[in-house]
Design an enzyme around this catalytic site. Structure first.
Site, PDB file in Angstrom:
ATOM      1  N   GLU A 270      -2.407  -9.113   3.860  1.00 56.01           N
ATOM      2  CA  GLU A 270      -2.780  -9.608   5.202  1.00 56.01           C
ATOM      3  C   GLU A 270      -4.289  -9.833   5.302  1.00 56.01           C
ATOM      4  O   GLU A 270      -4.754 -10.580   6.159  1.00 56.01           O
ATOM      5  CB  GLU A 270      -2.300  -8.640   6.292  1.00 56.01           C
ATOM      6  CG  GLU A 270      -3.164  -7.436   6.554  1.00 56.01           C
ATOM      7  CD  GLU A 270      -3.065  -6.370   5.484  1.00 56.01           C
ATOM      8  OE1 GLU A 270      -3.890  -5.433   5.510  1.00 56.01           O
ATOM      9  OE2 GLU A 270      -2.175  -6.465   4.614  1.00 56.01           O
TER      10      GLU A 270
ATOM     11  N   HIS B 277      -3.604  -5.271   0.043  1.00 56.71           N
ATOM     12  CA  HIS B 277      -3.382  -5.759   1.403  1.00 56.71           C
ATOM     13  C   HIS B 277      -3.377  -7.285   1.468  1.00 56.71           C
ATOM     14  O   HIS B 277      -4.431  -7.907   1.654  1.00 56.71           O
ATOM     15  CB  HIS B 277      -4.468  -5.211   2.331  1.00 56.71           C
ATOM     16  CG  HIS B 277      -4.300  -3.769   2.660  1.00 56.71           C
ATOM     17  ND1 HIS B 277      -3.682  -3.333   3.807  1.00 56.71           N
ATOM     18  CD2 HIS B 277      -4.658  -2.662   1.970  1.00 56.71           C
ATOM     19  CE1 HIS B 277      -3.676  -2.004   3.817  1.00 56.71           C
ATOM     20  NE2 HIS B 277      -4.257  -1.577   2.710  1.00 56.71           N
TER      21      HIS B 277
ATOM     22  N   CYS C 109       0.828  -1.203   0.000  1.00 51.83           N
ATOM     23  CA  CYS C 109       0.000   0.000   0.000  1.00 51.83           C
ATOM     24  C   CYS C 109       0.869   1.264   0.000  1.00 51.83           C
ATOM     25  O   CYS C 109       1.513   1.569  -0.988  1.00 51.83           O
ATOM     26  CB  CYS C 109      -0.974  -0.044   1.171  1.00 51.83           C
ATOM     27  SG  CYS C 109      -2.416   1.023   0.934  1.00 51.83           S
TER      28      CYS C 109
END
Length: 373
Positions: free
Chosen positions: A350, A348, A254
């Site tokens: 995660e 992202h 990001c």
């Protein structure tokens, strides 16, 4: 009795509704996110600092708030917009209602408005400054205050969300590597994903010096997501240049992708309304695989899609692209021998909340530190 509230955009468009969360007034950049789930993670994502977030899903708050899913220590959004808030939360993990959580953290919101009309307006006109108030219900008066607010372009916000002091996230099981994660607005799930792979993560403030980073003796460097305009983020960019010069393996997500781009000599620009949601399709150009990704960004890297870029550190190229609009979604730096030296993605992996299609990127970081990439 419900209390009236007013939302006004900087171009004068106004929406009258009902107070949700705290009363008062708040200002920020109006944006929208398309996720149908994950509102707790969205609210606690530091990347949303100074933004008024609109949920496009009409019914929000039905699972309440729990004590496990926060991505940071507080709610970061400056304001919250929903159409139909849940009257009663229903989930075995819920500890309190979303409305109560917003009130407890003094987050001013508005409900009962046509969020579809608001979203279409932002898509056509672009993200813009806005205000929500339960005190000023005259659109012209609230607009005057909105126009006094600073724009997101040019905003340097990483220092406002970073950790005040460094902390350690230990490796789970046998320790394999040591990584410094520069906190530009990091989400708690990110170091956890690395810890699951045997990485000891030292999370350092955004202001950390080169000496402080090297004192950890890291096997790799990571830069996180975060808010603001990457053009203003001089220190992390300079720090990354010094680390790339030393050949330190790098992974960024990001905001860390934008910092990487700037360190490579590329530009960045503000998107019209950004990518925010958990269903964004991205193409990995190396494998041809399409990933459904979680995203939250209003800026992007300006890089050529069909050619490589010579840099002082190696050869840079675009590794991932958005299948919606061809925005750069990843960068890769390789040496002249073809070995990968550093990489980043705009989304992202995660995935909190969101799909797990991109979890392999943490394994790729491990391979990079092992010298196998």
């Amino acid at each position: 009795m419900s209390q009236p509230a007013l939302l006004v955009l900087e171009d004068g468009r106004a929406f009258a509704g009902t107070s949700y969360g705290a009363t008062g007034e708040t200002f920020g950049e109006a944006v929208f996110t398309t996720g149908m789930t994950g509102y707790q993670e969205t609210l606690t994502d530091p990347s949303y600092h100074r933004q008024i977030v609109t949920q496009t899903a009409p019914h929000i708050g039905n699972t309440g708030i729990n004590d496990e899913d926060d991505e940071s220590q507080k709610i970061w959004v400056s304001g919250y917009v929903v159409r139909d808030p849940a009257r009663v939360p229903s989930n075995w993990r819920a500890k309190r209602s979303l409305d109560d959580q917003l009130k407890a953290q003094n987050i001013v919101g508005i409900s009962g408005i046509d969020t579809r009309a608001l979203t279409r307006h932002l898509r056509e006109r672009g993200a813009m400054r806005a205000g929500i108030s339960t005190e000023i219900l005259d659109p012209a008066a609230l607009l005057a205050k909105v126009l006094e607010q600073p724009a997101m372009a040019g905003a340097d916000l990483a220092d406002e969300v970073t950790t005040p002091e460094s902390y350690l996230v230990p490796a789970e099981g046998e320790k394999r590597f040591t990584v410094v994660a520069l906190d530009l607005g990091i989400k708690s799930m990110t170091p956890k994903r690395m810890a699951e792979r045997g990485i000891e993560v030292h999370v350092l403030p955004a202001t950390a010096s080169l000496d402080e980073v090297l004192a950890v003796k890291p096997d790799g460097i990571f830069m996180s997501n975060g808010p603001g305009d990457p053009e203003t983020t001089e220190h992390p960019t300079t720090l990354l240049k010094e680390l790339l010069q030393r050949g330190t393996p790098y992974f960024g997500i990001c905001f860390g992708n934008q910092v990487f781009g700037r360190a490579l000599g590329l530009g960045t620009f503000k998107l019209k309304y950004g990518h925010r949601g958990i269903n964004q399709p991205v193409l990995d150009r190396a494998t041809g695989k399409v990933e459904i990704t979680a995203q939250n960004h209003g800026f992007a890297v300006d890089a050529p899609l069909d050619s490589v870029v010579e840099t002082p550190y190696g050869i840079a190229e675009v590794s991932h692209i958005s299948l919606n609009d061809n925005v750069v979604e990843g960068l890769k730096l390789t040496g002249r021998d073809g070995r990968v030296l550093a990489f980043s993605v705009q989304y992202h992996p995660e995935a909190a909340a969101g799909p797990h299609d991109s979890a392999y990127l943490f394994d790729r970081f491990v391979e990079l530190m092992e010298g196998r990439a």
